[in-house]
Motif scaffolding. Structure first.
Motif, PDB file in Angstrom:
ATOM      1  N   ARG A 119       0.819  -1.208   0.000  1.00 23.03           N
ATOM      2  CA  ARG A 119       0.000   0.000   0.000  1.00 23.03           C
ATOM      3  C   ARG A 119       0.855   1.261   0.000  1.00 23.03           C
ATOM      4  NH1 ARG A 119      -4.702  -0.877  -2.003  1.00 23.03           N
ATOM      5  NH2 ARG A 119      -5.111   1.268  -1.374  1.00 23.03           N
ATOM      6  N   TYR A 136      -7.273   4.644  -3.193  1.00 26.05           N
ATOM      7  CA  TYR A 136      -8.328   3.989  -3.946  1.00 26.05           C
ATOM      8  C   TYR A 136      -8.749   4.898  -5.102  1.00 26.05           C
ATOM      9  CZ  TYR A 136      -8.691   0.529  -0.227  1.00 26.05           C
ATOM     10  OH  TYR A 136      -8.416  -0.472   0.670  1.00 26.05           O
ATOM     11  N   SER A 146      -7.412   0.265  -7.002  1.00 23.98           N
ATOM     12  CA  SER A 146      -6.423   1.194  -6.454  1.00 23.98           C
ATOM     13  C   SER A 146      -5.509   1.710  -7.548  1.00 23.98           C
ATOM     14  CB  SER A 146      -5.579   0.510  -5.366  1.00 23.98           C
ATOM     15  OG  SER A 146      -6.374   0.115  -4.271  1.00 23.98           O
TER      16      SER A 146
END
Length: 325
Positions: A99, A140, A168
């Protein structure tokens, strides 16, 4: 908004009152509090923990990361001003994760004020003191505010992927770049006047000096919804003016103005501004970016050619250039 009024600080005991007030209000507004490490709710206890306990969590995050799913140590910073009010928070991971390196959020009542852009710029300055050459941020696809903030700080889209049913976008920011983009405000009129009065710019644009009063009048009038004006900055120094228009067209938008201050020429400002425009318009769904420039403006032609534009039309004095996005 002056970046000098804000700073990033690691939470300590002196921010208990401000943190508690912010979280009480934020939790009453929405459940999706970001970054997640800002949350104080304990699933095992079924209630919020004390501020001192939350600080222990932060200390573990910084030192061992043992409580985190990634196992990667990270540091949470508050965005504050001189009054110690907390506007939001950002987390910097000690290494990249699926992430990305950075996760952030602004309190709902402080959004749409440019604070996200300021917070990211301050975080990037911290990252420049590490071994990182670049950082990745993974919002996102529907987080339009975060995407705009990333683009304004030089983010370039690397990939689009789907995970757990959510789409994403992975952006990369080169830490060697120190430029950022923000929307034009009326406070920038003096900069525009001085910029457009520079001899080299007058010559390149084949124009004459427009008085400060005329610029003030032009920008005091309601702005055309078909266009957007931006200022490229280095820290708080204004470097260039960028105008995009034709925005009512669904497929093609235009770079109608890009003027760089003589103090910042040959420092990559123009290339940064063009890349921002391309990424910004791409995220809004445009298929092409076009522009007009005069045939004798070899600097502009060279810049746009370097950024992937091709000549698609010519008139007696002008050429039209285009890039597919």
């Amino acid at each position: 908004m002056d970046i000098k009024n804000y700073k990033l600080v690691i939470p300590d005991e002196t921010y208990e009152k401000q943190y508690t007030a912010m979280m009480d209000k934020w939790e009453s507004i929405e459940d999706n509090i970001q970054p997640q490490l800002l949350r104080r709710y304990s699933k095992s206890l079924g209630e919020n923990v004390s501020y001192s306990k939350w600080l222990e969590w932060c200390e573990d995050d910084r030192t061992t990361g043992s409580m985190l799913s990634t196992g990667v140590p990270c540091t949470l910073y508050f965005l504050v001003d001189d009054s110690k009010e907390i506007y939001g928070a950002i987390v910097i991971n000690s290494s990249n994760t699926r992430r990305g390196h950075l996760h952030s959020g602004i309190a709902p009542w402080h959004r749409s004020k440019g604070l996200g852009t300021i917070m990211l710029r301050l975080a990037l300055d911290i990252c420049r003191d590490t071994e990182f050459k670049s950082v990745e941020i993974v919002p996102y696809e529907n987080n339009h505010g975060a995407i705009k903030t990333i683009l304004k700080n030089g983010g370039k889209l690397k990939e689009k992927f789907c995970e757990d049913g959510k789409t994403s976008l992975r952006f990369e920011i080169d830490l060697q770049n120190q430029y950022a983009v923000r929307p034009f405000t009326e406070k920038d009129v003096n900069f525009i006047y001085n910029l457009m009065s520079e001899e080299n710019n007058l010559s390149a644009l084949h124009t004459e000096i427009i008085s400060l009063e005329e610029w003030q009048k032009a920008f005091a009038e309601p702005q055309d919804s078909d266009e957007e004006n931006f200022i490229v900055c280095k820290i708080d120094l204004q470097c260039a003016w960028l105008k995009l228009n034709g925005l009512h067209n669904k497929d093609v938008a235009w770079i109608s103005m890009l003027v760089v201050s003589g103090k910042f020429k040959h420092q990559g400002v123009g290339e940064f501004a063009v890349e921002f425009a391309i990424q910004y318009l791409k995220q809004r769904g445009y298929k092409q970016v076009k522009l007009h420039t005069t045939k004798d403006n070899l600097v502009a032609i060279g810049l746009y050619s370097k950024c992937g534009f091709s000549i698609v039309g010519k008139s007696k004095a002008e050429i039209t250039m285009c890039k597919e996005v």
